[in-house]
Design an enzyme around this catalytic site. Structure first.
Site, short mmCIF file in Angstrom:
data_model
loop_
_atom_site.label_atom_id
_atom_site.label_comp_id
_atom_site.label_asym_id
_atom_site.label_seq_id
_atom_site.Cartn_x
_atom_site.Cartn_y
_atom_site.Cartn_z
N GLU A 227 0.89 -1.16 0.00
CA GLU A 227 0.00 0.00 0.00
C GLU A 227 0.93 1.21 0.00
O GLU A 227 1.47 1.60 1.04
CB GLU A 227 -0.88 -0.04 1.25
CG GLU A 227 -1.98 0.99 1.30
CD GLU A 227 -2.82 0.85 2.56
OE1 GLU A 227 -3.32 1.90 3.03
OE2 GLU A 227 -2.97 -0.28 3.07
N ASP B 8 -5.18 8.83 9.55
CA ASP B 8 -3.94 8.28 10.08
C ASP B 8 -3.59 8.88 11.43
O ASP B 8 -3.89 10.04 11.73
CB ASP B 8 -2.80 8.54 9.08
CG ASP B 8 -2.96 7.71 7.82
OD1 ASP B 8 -3.05 6.49 7.95
OD2 ASP B 8 -3.02 8.30 6.73
#
Length: 240
Positions: free
Chosen positions: A34, A45
């Site tokens: 990824e 995140d």
């Protein structure tokens, strides 16, 4: 055998390091990458990946760096571009899909693109579907009408890197009843939690456990060695 997908932020400390790290990860059990496109406001995140995104941008990351890394790795390892929609919109979505096809990218992972908006783009290029514990059974059925490559199951509501625990057995059962598309779990997966979190799914997605090493005050070769060692442990743990 269950799969291990590794999230790596592109271009930190530099693009050639990213290539070297990815090939080392491949040798230590990683099945797919990824490849993160650095962004100034990565809302899904946690602080670790946020900081590495910030540092990559400060060092002058450009989208061409992602193209460069992808050209080096995608022919040998399943590669997905992970970025926020602004990454794709800014350069032009059609341009990004053209480049992705050119380099052999398997799909896009765009965490801030909800299903209702993603349907506009799903015919242009494979978009990885997200399912969360908060989704109802009816919504899961809607999201998974036409899943591509694999399903990204978010292990908990929140941001990456946290070590929360939720009982996912029912939602896993629901997904498995709807589709036989591989189901991978992300968020909070590390060498300590991997075995438990991988129960009932086809693989795991690991990001913060790898990326945190990039922030350590050690040499680049030591970083690659340490991250690769973590990957090897996780791959073993999920396949016990």
């Amino acid at each position: 055998m269950k799969k291990l997908i590794a999230y790596i932020t592109t271009g930190y400390p530099d693009k050639n390091f990213t290539v070297d790290l990815i090939y080392s990860l491949k040798e230590n059990g990683v099945d797919g990458i990824e490849l993160g496109l650095p962004f100034s406001d990565p809302v899904a995140d946690g602080p670790i990946i946020q900081e590495v995104n910030k540092r990559a941008l400060e060092k002058g990351y450009k989208i061409q760096d992602t193209f460069y890394v992808t050209e080096q790795i995608a022919k040998n390892l399943d590669t997905y571009w992970m970025g926020y929609f602004n990454n794709f919109y800014h350069k032009g979505y059609d341009f990004m899909t053209q480049k992705a096809e050119e380099y052999g990218v398997k799909g896009f992972i765009i965490p801030d693109l909800p299903y209702e908006e993603a349907v506009i783009y799903e015919d242009k290029f494979p978009l990885i579907s997200f399912v969360a514990p908060t989704d109802s059974k009816e919504r899961i059925k809607q999201i998974l009408k036409n899943p591509k490559e694999f399903i990204y199951m978010v292990a908990y509501a929140g941001i990456t890197g946290a070590e929360k625990q939720e009982d996912l057995s029912e939602i896993i059962k629901t997904i498995k009843e709807i589709t036989d598309t591989p189901l991978y779990i992300g968020f909070g997966v590390n060498e300590k939690t991997a075995r438990e979190k991988s129960q009932g799914v086809d693989g795991v997605i690991v990001g913060s456990a790898f990326v945190k090493v990039l922030l350590e005050d050690i040499s680049n070769s030591e970083k690659i060695k340490k991250i690769s060692s973590i990957a090897k442990i996780i791959k073993e743990e999920i396949n016990i």
